[in-house]
Design a protein around this motif. Structure first.
Motif, PDB file in Angstrom:
ATOM      1  N   SER A 107      -4.047   1.873  -4.820  1.00 29.97           N
ATOM      2  CA  SER A 107      -4.508   2.349  -3.782  1.00 29.97           C
ATOM      3  C   SER A 107      -5.487   3.589  -4.136  1.00 29.97           C
ATOM      4  CB  SER A 107      -3.385   2.935  -2.869  1.00 29.97           C
ATOM      5  OG  SER A 107      -2.933   4.134  -3.492  1.00 29.97           O
ATOM      6  N   VAL A 108      -6.361   3.969  -3.066  1.00 27.21           N
ATOM      7  CA  VAL A 108      -7.256   5.268  -3.528  1.00 27.21           C
ATOM      8  C   VAL A 108      -6.275   6.463  -3.965  1.00 27.21           C
ATOM      9  CG1 VAL A 108      -8.878   6.812  -2.617  1.00 27.21           C
ATOM     10  CG2 VAL A 108      -8.908   4.571  -1.975  1.00 27.21           C
ATOM     11  N   LYS A 109      -5.303   6.512  -3.150  1.00 21.06           N
ATOM     12  CA  LYS A 109      -4.426   7.669  -3.518  1.00 21.06           C
ATOM     13  C   LYS A 109      -3.975   7.567  -5.146  1.00 21.06           C
ATOM     14  CE  LYS A 109       0.050   9.857  -2.569  1.00 21.06           C
ATOM     15  NZ  LYS A 109       0.430   9.622  -3.905  1.00 21.06           N
ATOM     16  N   GLN A 110      -3.672   6.470  -5.354  1.00 24.55           N
ATOM     17  CA  GLN A 110      -3.041   6.139  -6.737  1.00 24.55           C
ATOM     18  C   GLN A 110      -4.103   6.230  -7.633  1.00 24.55           C
ATOM     19  OE1 GLN A 110      -1.276   2.210  -6.150  1.00 24.55           O
ATOM     20  NE2 GLN A 110       0.898   3.075  -6.755  1.00 24.55           N
ATOM     21  N   GLN A 111      -5.254   6.120  -7.255  1.00 25.64           N
ATOM     22  CA  GLN A 111      -6.620   6.183  -8.333  1.00 25.64           C
ATOM     23  C   GLN A 111      -6.730   7.829  -8.615  1.00 25.64           C
ATOM     24  OE1 GLN A 111     -10.226   4.318  -6.473  1.00 25.64           O
ATOM     25  NE2 GLN A 111      -9.012   2.589  -6.021  1.00 25.64           N
TER      26      GLN A 111
END
Length: 312
Positions: A107-111
């Protein structure tokens, strides 16, 4: 609440907060930014080929907007998988790791998590971030209910704003946030029979995003993809294009492809050898029913570069 009222409310709120957003006037910053490096987080609209190909015509050129901006500053941007700092990848959603085709994608958060765990921001780093397309396609596949779609996209806009705030809190001084383009104007959106609901959901996303970052004007610049691409799609000839209705590629994916169903054209499989007969893809806006051609991508990158130069 009407779309017009909501647009006005968002604009007033944003303009009251140090002119972070487009349409709020020019900046008073006098020094010219000289970026030391570019870092990117996002989805297929910003993917530089994390898995080997890009969601556009893979012609070997500068064909994604973030790379166009970096090139305009005389720098390079490449994927993390190639040793660079672009974490963006196709199908990524904002928070959920179940992507828009039912697989598992960072996800963008995980990125953002991955970057913060391994690196830190320098004083002249420029950060790009976008998202929302994966959330829109995933929710649409689950249900076309207008209320559910708008609610999911409103939360997704807030979620992207939360990631922007994390970046600023972690020391990012120059964050460029790209809103979601009006997907109802894409060939998929037009043919869906749900264009009005899709457009409303995109507006909810961008409005929630703007409201969530309106106090970050010292560090954040919003690039209005919906505004810019609506102009391009409505009048392609004004941007040296000829077609915003049809798609340039013929690269059909028998699988779930780009998240709009099976056996659809997938731009990540598209090369100069898989173009529709007689098509000059440099004059087309869309590579497939959702993603843009290199021409449209670089136009947006040039627009973003201009906004950055005006601001910083």
């Amino acid at each position: 609440m009407t779309g017009k009222w909501l647009r006005r409310a968002v604009l007033l709120a944003a303009c009251a907060s140090a002119a972070v957003l487009t349409a709020c006037g020019s900046s008073t910053i006098e020094s010219a930014l000289a970026p030391s490096r570019f870092i990117a987080f996002g989805d297929g609209l910003s993917d530089l080929g994390q898995s080997g190909s890009r969601y556009t015509v893979n012609d070997g050129t500068v064909n994604v907007w973030t790379q166009q901006v970096a090139t305009s500053y005389g720098l390079n941007l490449s994927t993390v998988s190639a040793g660079g700092k672009s974490y963006a990848r196709g199908h990524a959603r904002l928070i959920s790791t179940t992507d828009d085709v039912g697989g598992s994608t960072l996800s963008v958060k995980q990125q953002v998590d991955a970057f913060l765990a391994a690196d830190k921001f320098g004083g002249n780093d420029v950060v790009f971030i976008n998202g929302g397309l994966g959330d829109l396609l995933a929710q649409y596949a689950a249900s076309t209910d207008a209320t559910a779609l708008s609610n999911v996209m409103s939360q997704a806009g807030t979620d992207l704003g939360t990631q922007v705030r994390r970046l600023v809190t972690a020391g990012a001084k120059y964050v460029v946030v790209s809103g979601l383009y009006d997907v109802s104007k894409s060939p998929w959106g037009v043919a869906s029979g749900q264009a009005s609901n899709i457009s409303s959901a995109v507006l909810k996303f961008n409005s929630a995003l703007l409201l969530s970052i309106n106090d970050l004007g010292a560090n954040v610049l919003y690039i209005d993809a919906a505004y810019y691409y609506n102009l391009v799609i409505a009048s392609p000839s004004g941007y040296s294009l000829t077609d915003s209705t049809n798609i340039a590629c013929t690269s059909v994916d028998s699988g779930k492809g780009i998240g709009i169903g099976t056996s659809q054209v997938n731009a990540s499989l598209c090369t100069t050898s898989t173009l529709a007969s007689g098509v000059d893809y440099t004059k087309y806006t869309f590579a497939d029913k959702v993603y843009f051609t290199p021409a449209a991508q670089t136009l947006y990158g040039t627009y973003a570069y201009g906004r950055m130069k005006s601001r910083w």
